[in-house]
Design a protein around this motif. Structure first.
Motif, PDB file in Angstrom:
ATOM      1  N   PHE A  49       0.835  -1.189   0.000  1.00 21.28           N
ATOM      2  CA  PHE A  49       0.000   0.000   0.000  1.00 21.28           C
ATOM      3  C   PHE A  49       0.879   1.251   0.000  1.00 21.28           C
ATOM      4  CE2 PHE A  49      -1.992  -3.501   2.226  1.00 21.28           C
ATOM      5  CZ  PHE A  49      -3.209  -3.616   1.555  1.00 21.28           C
ATOM      6  N   LYS A  50       0.618   2.131  -0.964  1.00 26.94           N
ATOM      7  CA  LYS A  50       1.427   3.341  -1.075  1.00 26.94           C
ATOM      8  C   LYS A  50       0.542   4.584  -1.018  1.00 26.94           C
ATOM      9  CE  LYS A  50       4.982   1.170  -3.991  1.00 26.94           C
ATOM     10  NZ  LYS A  50       5.670   1.223  -5.304  1.00 26.94           N
ATOM     11  N   VAL A  51       1.020   5.571  -0.298  1.00 28.23           N
ATOM     12  CA  VAL A  51       0.371   6.871  -0.238  1.00 28.23           C
ATOM     13  C   VAL A  51       1.426   7.908  -0.590  1.00 28.23           C
ATOM     14  CG1 VAL A  51      -0.813   8.557   1.216  1.00 28.23           C
ATOM     15  CG2 VAL A  51      -1.244   6.111   1.540  1.00 28.23           C
ATOM     16  N   ARG A  52       1.194   8.614  -1.691  1.00 25.78           N
ATOM     17  CA  ARG A  52       2.168   9.576  -2.222  1.00 25.78           C
ATOM     18  C   ARG A  52       3.544   8.930  -2.423  1.00 25.78           C
ATOM     19  NH1 ARG A  52      -1.032  12.834   1.206  1.00 25.78           N
ATOM     20  NH2 ARG A  52      -1.993  14.574   0.071  1.00 25.78           N
ATOM     21  N   GLY A  53       3.538   7.683  -2.892  1.00 26.14           N
ATOM     22  CA  GLY A  53       4.770   6.970  -3.197  1.00 26.14           C
ATOM     23  C   GLY A  53       5.434   6.299  -2.010  1.00 26.14           C
ATOM     24  N   GLU A  54       4.924   6.540  -0.819  1.00 20.98           N
ATOM     25  CA  GLU A  54       5.519   5.953   0.379  1.00 20.98           C
ATOM     26  C   GLU A  54       4.740   4.704   0.796  1.00 20.98           C
ATOM     27  OE1 GLU A  54       6.307   7.048   5.111  1.00 20.98           O
ATOM     28  OE2 GLU A  54       5.624   8.592   3.700  1.00 20.98           O
ATOM     29  N   ILE A  55       5.463   3.610   1.066  1.00 21.78           N
ATOM     30  CA  ILE A  55       4.817   2.369   1.489  1.00 21.78           C
ATOM     31  C   ILE A  55       4.307   2.514   2.921  1.00 21.78           C
ATOM     32  CG2 ILE A  55       5.152  -0.078   2.004  1.00 21.78           C
ATOM     33  CD1 ILE A  55       7.138  -0.222  -0.278  1.00 21.78           C
ATOM     34  N   ILE A  56       3.015   2.165   3.096  1.00 16.52           N
ATOM     35  CA  ILE A  56       2.371   2.267   4.400  1.00 16.52           C
ATOM     36  C   ILE A  56       1.971   0.875   4.877  1.00 16.52           C
ATOM     37  CG2 ILE A  56       0.450   3.288   5.695  1.00 16.52           C
ATOM     38  CD1 ILE A  56       2.393   5.349   4.576  1.00 16.52           C
ATOM     39  N   GLU A  57       2.200   0.591   6.160  1.00 16.89           N
ATOM     40  CA  GLU A  57       1.816  -0.691   6.735  1.00 16.89           C
ATOM     41  C   GLU A  57       0.417  -0.589   7.342  1.00 16.89           C
ATOM     42  OE1 GLU A  57       3.492  -3.477   6.509  1.00 16.89           O
ATOM     43  OE2 GLU A  57       5.236  -2.579   5.514  1.00 16.89           O
ATOM     44  N   PHE A  58      -0.468  -1.468   6.906  1.00 14.42           N
ATOM     45  CA  PHE A  58      -1.810  -1.535   7.469  1.00 14.42           C
ATOM     46  C   PHE A  58      -1.987  -2.855   8.213  1.00 14.42           C
ATOM     47  CE2 PHE A  58      -2.930   1.231   3.700  1.00 14.42           C
ATOM     48  CZ  PHE A  58      -3.222   2.364   4.448  1.00 14.42           C
ATOM     49  N   SER A  59      -2.716  -2.824   9.314  1.00 15.84           N
ATOM     50  CA  SER A  59      -3.048  -4.051  10.027  1.00 15.84           C
ATOM     51  C   SER A  59      -4.067  -4.830   9.199  1.00 15.84           C
ATOM     52  CB  SER A  59      -3.634  -3.734  11.403  1.00 15.84           C
ATOM     53  OG  SER A  59      -4.919  -3.125  11.255  1.00 15.84           O
ATOM     54  N   LYS A  60      -4.306  -6.099   9.557  1.00 16.59           N
ATOM     55  CA  LYS A  60      -5.295  -6.910   8.838  1.00 16.59           C
ATOM     56  C   LYS A  60      -6.671  -6.263   8.896  1.00 16.59           C
ATOM     57  CE  LYS A  60      -2.736 -10.402   7.509  1.00 16.59           C
ATOM     58  NZ  LYS A  60      -2.509 -10.666   6.059  1.00 16.59           N
ATOM     59  N   THR A  61      -7.026  -5.725  10.060  1.00 18.96           N
ATOM     60  CA  THR A  61      -8.320  -5.072  10.213  1.00 18.96           C
ATOM     61  C   THR A  61      -8.411  -3.843   9.325  1.00 18.96           C
ATOM     62  OG1 THR A  61      -8.624  -5.849  12.490  1.00 18.96           O
ATOM     63  CG2 THR A  61      -9.844  -3.881  11.840  1.00 18.96           C
ATOM     64  N   GLU A  62      -7.351  -3.063   9.282  1.00 16.77           N
ATOM     65  CA  GLU A  62      -7.328  -1.856   8.445  1.00 16.77           C
ATOM     66  C   GLU A  62      -7.406  -2.205   6.965  1.00 16.77           C
ATOM     67  OE1 GLU A  62      -4.662   0.661  11.686  1.00 16.77           O
ATOM     68  OE2 GLU A  62      -3.715  -0.272   9.935  1.00 16.77           O
ATOM     69  N   GLU A  82     -17.824  -1.143  21.311  1.00 16.46           N
ATOM     70  CA  GLU A  82     -18.630  -0.169  20.583  1.00 16.46           C
ATOM     71  C   GLU A  82     -17.786   0.797  19.760  1.00 16.46           C
ATOM     72  OE1 GLU A  82     -21.833   1.883  19.098  1.00 16.46           O
ATOM     73  OE2 GLU A  82     -21.799  -0.026  20.169  1.00 16.46           O
ATOM     74  N   HIS A  83     -16.645   1.207  20.321  1.00 14.51           N
ATOM     75  CA  HIS A  83     -15.842   2.226  19.642  1.00 14.51           C
ATOM     76  C   HIS A  83     -14.746   1.639  18.762  1.00 14.51           C
ATOM     77  CE1 HIS A  83     -13.314   1.133  23.011  1.00 14.51           C
ATOM     78  NE2 HIS A  83     -12.311   1.831  22.507  1.00 14.51           N
ATOM     79  N   ALA A  84     -14.746   0.300  18.562  1.00 11.93           N
ATOM     80  CA  ALA A  84     -13.681  -0.339  17.776  1.00 11.93           C
ATOM     81  C   ALA A  84     -13.625   0.195  16.351  1.00 11.93           C
ATOM     82  CB  ALA A  84     -13.867  -1.856  17.764  1.00 11.93           C
ATOM     83  N   LEU A  85     -14.788   0.366  15.726  1.00 14.02           N
ATOM     84  CA  LEU A  85     -14.817   0.863  14.359  1.00 14.02           C
ATOM     85  C   LEU A  85     -14.324   2.303  14.292  1.00 14.02           C
ATOM     86  CD1 LEU A  85     -15.540   0.587  11.370  1.00 14.02           C
ATOM     87  CD2 LEU A  85     -17.899   1.209  11.950  1.00 14.02           C
ATOM     88  N   THR A  86     -14.748   3.123  15.234  1.00 15.95           N
ATOM     89  CA  THR A  86     -14.315   4.520  15.271  1.00 15.95           C
ATOM     90  C   THR A  86     -12.806   4.619  15.376  1.00 15.95           C
ATOM     91  OG1 THR A  86     -16.396   5.157  16.344  1.00 15.95           O
ATOM     92  CG2 THR A  86     -14.559   6.720  16.480  1.00 15.95           C
ATOM     93  N   VAL A  87     -12.228   3.787  16.248  1.00 17.11           N
ATOM     94  CA  VAL A  87     -10.765   3.769  16.420  1.00 17.11           C
ATOM     95  C   VAL A  87     -10.079   3.316  15.136  1.00 17.11           C
ATOM     96  CG1 VAL A  87      -8.859   2.675  17.651  1.00 17.11           C
ATOM     97  CG2 VAL A  87     -10.891   3.421  18.913  1.00 17.11           C
ATOM     98  N   ALA A  88     -10.632   2.268  14.503  1.00 11.64           N
ATOM     99  CA  ALA A  88     -10.037   1.746  13.268  1.00 11.64           C
ATOM    100  C   ALA A  88     -10.097   2.785  12.146  1.00 11.64           C
ATOM    101  CB  ALA A  88     -10.751   0.471  12.841  1.00 11.64           C
ATOM    102  N   ARG A 124      -7.404   6.722   8.675  1.00 15.89           N
ATOM    103  CA  ARG A 124      -7.279   8.093   8.178  1.00 15.89           C
ATOM    104  C   ARG A 124      -5.890   8.649   8.435  1.00 15.89           C
ATOM    105  NH1 ARG A 124     -13.151  10.273  10.252  1.00 15.89           N
ATOM    106  NH2 ARG A 124     -14.287  10.022   8.285  1.00 15.89           N
ATOM    107  N   ASP A 125      -5.360   8.396   9.606  1.00 19.10           N
ATOM    108  CA  ASP A 125      -4.022   8.891   9.937  1.00 19.10           C
ATOM    109  C   ASP A 125      -2.988   8.348   8.954  1.00 19.10           C
ATOM    110  OD1 ASP A 125      -5.016  10.323  12.057  1.00 19.10           O
ATOM    111  OD2 ASP A 125      -4.462   8.837  13.578  1.00 19.10           O
ATOM    112  N   LYS A 126      -3.088   7.061   8.643  1.00 22.85           N
ATOM    113  CA  LYS A 126      -2.116   6.441   7.744  1.00 22.85           C
ATOM    114  C   LYS A 126      -2.308   6.890   6.295  1.00 22.85           C
ATOM    115  CE  LYS A 126      -1.289   2.362  10.609  1.00 22.85           C
ATOM    116  NZ  LYS A 126      -1.298   0.875  10.689  1.00 22.85           N
ATOM    117  N   LEU A 127      -3.536   7.257   5.960  1.00 21.26           N
ATOM    118  CA  LEU A 127      -3.820   7.744   4.603  1.00 21.26           C
ATOM    119  C   LEU A 127      -3.486   9.222   4.446  1.00 21.26           C
ATOM    120  CD1 LEU A 127      -7.275   6.017   3.994  1.00 21.26           C
ATOM    121  CD2 LEU A 127      -5.112   5.426   2.892  1.00 21.26           C
ATOM    122  N   GLY A 128      -3.137   9.873   5.561  1.00 22.67           N
ATOM    123  CA  GLY A 128      -2.822  11.293   5.513  1.00 22.67           C
ATOM    124  C   GLY A 128      -4.058  12.160   5.464  1.00 22.67           C
ATOM    125  N   GLU A 129      -5.169  11.621   5.936  1.00 23.54           N
ATOM    126  CA  GLU A 129      -6.427  12.367   5.937  1.00 23.54           C
ATOM    127  C   GLU A 129      -6.506  13.284   7.153  1.00 23.54           C
ATOM    128  OE1 GLU A 129      -8.203  12.364   3.127  1.00 23.54           O
ATOM    129  OE2 GLU A 129      -9.882  11.008   3.539  1.00 23.54           O
TER     130      GLU A 129
END
Length: 230
Positions: A146-159, A193-199, A204-209
């Protein structure tokens, strides 16, 4: 009461009478219609809703339908039926080469149109792509790169599951319950309850949002989330 999951058919035809005629000819409890007379309107609809079939005229007020098709195929595998004038064989050939699934020439039989629409909708199983390239995002779900602006980003399985579900349904709003049930495989009793919100926040943080004003992964308040395609 059993609810019907409707197929969204996007009609892109600048002739208002023909546009409405197509809708009337195809009307069914199984279909919902998005009617556009320009390419600009069509992109707006694609960004807002999931589309299951596109009926595309070639000559439109703000551009050529074939150029639209070429751009469409960089992100969408939705079936497209080209609508063209009877003597425009070059449009037909070019359309098929650019990824159109079928074509129909004007003037056409509404019975034939209904049959061809039915065939495409039966064959279409939704977006199955595993590699997405859009703007500055490059997501390869098969290779898990997974790349964002050319940089490889690590995502968890859930992400990864969450991201794929969102981009597979780009333009559609997915409810919180749908996302939780799909990402956590229905084990909602074990999900806080807040698991989805946290995910979502971590994604978003990893996507640069910007969490306050996200550009792509947006919140639909009171309902869920959607992935916007520009």
């Amino acid at each position: 009461m059993i609810s019907v999951i409707r197929k969204n058919i996007l009609i892109i035809e600048d002739d208002q009478k023909l546009n409405e005629g197509i809708r009337l000819a195809l009307r069914s409890p199984e279909y919902e219609f998005l009617q556009c007379r320009t390419l600009e309107e069509a992109w707006e609809q694609l960004n807002q809703k999931k589309v299951d079939l596109i009926l595309l005229d070639v000559n439109l007020p703000d551009g050529n339908g074939l150029d639209f098709l070429k751009k469409l195929r960089t992100s969408y595998s939705v079936p497209v039926i080209i609508i063209t004038a009877n003597n425009m064989e070059t449009d037909i050939v070019m359309g098929l080469e650019l990824g159109a699934n079928d074509y129909i020439t004007k003037p056409f039989s509404l019975m034939v149109l209904r049959a061809r629409v039915g065939v495409q909708l039966r064959n279409y199983q939704g977006e199955k792509n595993t590699h997405y390239v859009m703007d500055f995002f490059d997501f390869d779900f098969e290779q898990m790169i997974f790349k964002v602006r050319g940089e490889i980003i690590e995502f968890s399985k859930t992400e990864q599951k969450l991201l794929k579900l969102l981009v597979d349904n780009k333009g559609a709003t997915l409810t919180r319950d749908k996302l939780i049930d799909s990402v956590w495989l229905g084990d909602t009793e074990y999900v806080e309850e807040h698991a989805l919100t946290v995910a979502i926040k971590r994604l978003r943080d990893k996507l640069g949002e910007n969490s306050n004003q996200p550009e792509y992964l947006r919140t639909v308040y009171g309902i869920g989330y959607t992935w916007i395609v520009k």
